[in-house]
Scaffold this active site. Structure first.
Site, short mmCIF file in Angstrom:
data_model
loop_
_atom_site.label_atom_id
_atom_site.label_comp_id
_atom_site.label_asym_id
_atom_site.label_seq_id
_atom_site.Cartn_x
_atom_site.Cartn_y
_atom_site.Cartn_z
N HIS A 113 -9.48 0.68 4.75
CA HIS A 113 -8.21 0.93 5.46
C HIS A 113 -8.48 1.90 6.62
O HIS A 113 -9.32 2.78 6.51
CB HIS A 113 -7.19 1.53 4.48
CG HIS A 113 -5.80 1.56 5.06
ND1 HIS A 113 -5.42 2.51 5.97
CD2 HIS A 113 -4.73 0.75 4.87
CE1 HIS A 113 -4.16 2.28 6.32
NE2 HIS A 113 -3.72 1.22 5.68
N GLY A 165 2.19 1.94 10.64
CA GLY A 165 3.10 3.07 10.49
C GLY A 165 3.79 3.50 11.78
O GLY A 165 4.39 4.56 11.86
N SER A 205 3.22 -2.40 10.31
CA SER A 205 4.68 -2.39 10.49
C SER A 205 5.34 -3.72 10.14
O SER A 205 6.34 -4.11 10.75
CB SER A 205 5.07 -1.94 11.91
OG SER A 205 4.60 -0.63 12.15
N GLY A 209 2.85 -1.22 4.23
CA GLY A 209 2.92 0.19 3.90
C GLY A 209 4.36 0.62 3.67
O GLY A 209 4.92 0.45 2.58
N GLY A 210 4.99 1.15 4.71
CA GLY A 210 6.33 1.75 4.59
C GLY A 210 7.35 0.87 3.88
O GLY A 210 8.08 1.34 3.00
N LYS A 229 0.08 4.25 -0.25
CA LYS A 229 -0.57 5.43 0.36
C LYS A 229 -0.33 6.67 -0.52
O LYS A 229 -0.33 6.57 -1.73
CB LYS A 229 -0.09 5.64 1.79
CG LYS A 229 -0.12 4.36 2.62
CD LYS A 229 0.08 4.62 4.08
CE LYS A 229 0.24 3.31 4.81
NZ LYS A 229 -0.04 3.40 6.24
N ASN A 270 0.87 -1.18 0.00
CA ASN A 270 0.00 0.00 0.00
C ASN A 270 0.91 1.23 0.00
O ASN A 270 1.50 1.56 1.02
CB ASN A 270 -0.89 -0.03 1.25
CG ASN A 270 -1.71 1.24 1.40
OD1 ASN A 270 -1.84 2.02 0.45
ND2 ASN A 270 -2.27 1.45 2.59
N GLU A 319 -7.06 4.36 7.55
CA GLU A 319 -6.89 5.78 7.21
C GLU A 319 -8.08 6.33 6.43
O GLU A 319 -8.17 7.54 6.22
CB GLU A 319 -5.56 5.95 6.44
CG GLU A 319 -4.38 5.84 7.39
CD GLU A 319 -3.09 5.36 6.78
OE1 GLU A 319 -2.92 5.49 5.55
OE2 GLU A 319 -2.24 4.84 7.53
N GLU A 376 -5.45 -5.44 10.37
CA GLU A 376 -4.48 -4.37 10.60
C GLU A 376 -4.79 -3.65 11.90
O GLU A 376 -5.61 -2.71 11.92
CB GLU A 376 -4.55 -3.36 9.45
CG GLU A 376 -4.21 -3.92 8.09
CD GLU A 376 -3.57 -2.86 7.21
OE1 GLU A 376 -2.46 -3.11 6.74
OE2 GLU A 376 -4.16 -1.79 7.03
C1 PEP Z 1 -0.75 -0.12 5.75
O1 PEP Z 1 -0.64 0.92 5.14
O2 PEP Z 1 -1.72 -0.84 5.55
C2 PEP Z 1 0.31 -0.50 6.69
C3 PEP Z 1 0.20 -1.63 7.32
O3 PEP Z 1 1.35 0.38 6.85
P1 PEP Z 1 2.78 0.06 7.56
O4 PEP Z 1 3.27 -1.22 6.98
O5 PEP Z 1 3.62 1.23 7.22
O6 PEP Z 1 2.49 -0.06 9.03
#
Ligand code: PEP
Length: 266
Positions: A96, A188, A228, A249-250, A12, A10, A98, A182
């Site tokens: 999500h 994040g 994460s 994500g990251g 983002k 993702n 967010e 999640e």
């Molecule tokens: C996400 O964006 O769904 C996510 C899990 O981000 P991260 O891996 O950065 O925590």
């Protein structure tokens, strides 16, 4: 039944069109030949079509980060499944944290809670159904907030989300859907959920799917962990029986890290 692992990145609100193309061009040779893991990246809407062109002929697929339940018309800013399919998408992330309204945060300057996107379980469900009807596979995200976990409410929060988010699919759709557990406090933040606990909650979700759609669907459905996940902790998380992949994500923004995660699932 053995479920094919599915790792989705993702992005983002990161990566311009050129940066996105560069990232998948770096990723392609690192994951070439891996056919026992489904791989997807989810760029911003504006980068989808060009990144979609760049991944043609590879084992990487693309997905949107959100969608809407109307096909077209006066819905300023919204992007329906039709447009995502047109851009080459196979998947779409829905619900999500967010984009969920309950992720409103107190803005100290304004002195009020901002309900940024206002998504509710009922709209998650409408979007998922419409995505299916239009040829996309939804990745339906759920997860508890820190206060809910600390109050011992994780299981009831997840159950309530899932019962509404997943309601009313056909059996065939339910078999294909992807669920991403999640925990909001892990997204994040660098605070990964303990792998046994993540596995337990994914197992709980599988149990809810069983109640709703039967044992065969529960056995087939893929449940990702997100929060994460990185190149160091992925193998442990992905080794758990109820975790069938990751929503990342990251770490998905760096080709080498994302490739390591994909290889950990292999
Ligand atoms: C996400 O964006 O769904 C996510 C899990 O981000 P991260 O891996 O950065 O925590």
């Amino acid at each position: 039944m053995s479920r094919k692992p599915f790792i989705a990145g993702n992005w983002k609100m990161n990566k311009t069109i050129d940066e996105g193309i560069a990232l998948v061009n770096e990723l392609k040779p690192l994951v070439a030949g891996i056919d026992n893991v489904d791989i997807a990246v989810c760029p911003t809407f504006v980068a989808l079509a060009k990144v979609g062109d760049a991944i043609k002929g590879s084992n990487i697929t693309i997905g949107g980060q959100n969608t809407f339940w109307k096909e077209s018309g006066a819905w300023t800013s919204q992007v329906s499944p039709k447009f995502l399919v047109d851009a080459g998408c196979k998947w779409v992330i829905i619900g999500h944290s967010e984009t969920r309204g309950r992720f409103g945060t107190v803005d100290d300057e304004l002195g009020k809670v901002l309900d940024y996107f206002g998504e509710k379980d009922v709209t998650v469900n409408m979007k998922a159904k419409f995505a299916f009807e239009n040829g996309l596979i939804p990745i339906i995200a759920c997860g508890e907030m820190l206060a809910e976990r600390e109050a011992g409410k994780t299981d009831e929060v997840i159950a309530a989300q899932m019962k509404t988010d997943l309601a009313g699919f056909t059996k065939d759709q339910a078999m294909k859907m992807v669920i991403a557990y999640e925990p909001v406090w892990a997204i994040g933040t660098g605070k990964t959920c303990d792998s046994d606990e993540a596995d337990r909650v994914c197992g709980l979700i599988r149990g809810i799917v069983k109640e709703m759609y039967g044992a065969d669907v529960a056995d087939a459905v893929r449940i990702q962990y997100g929060g994460s996940m990185n190149e160091k902790n992925a193998a442990e998380l992905l080794g758990k029986p109820n975790i069938d992949g990751g929503l990342v994500g990251g770490a998905a923004l760096v080709a080498e890290k994302f490739a390591t995660i994909i290889k950990s699932a292999k």
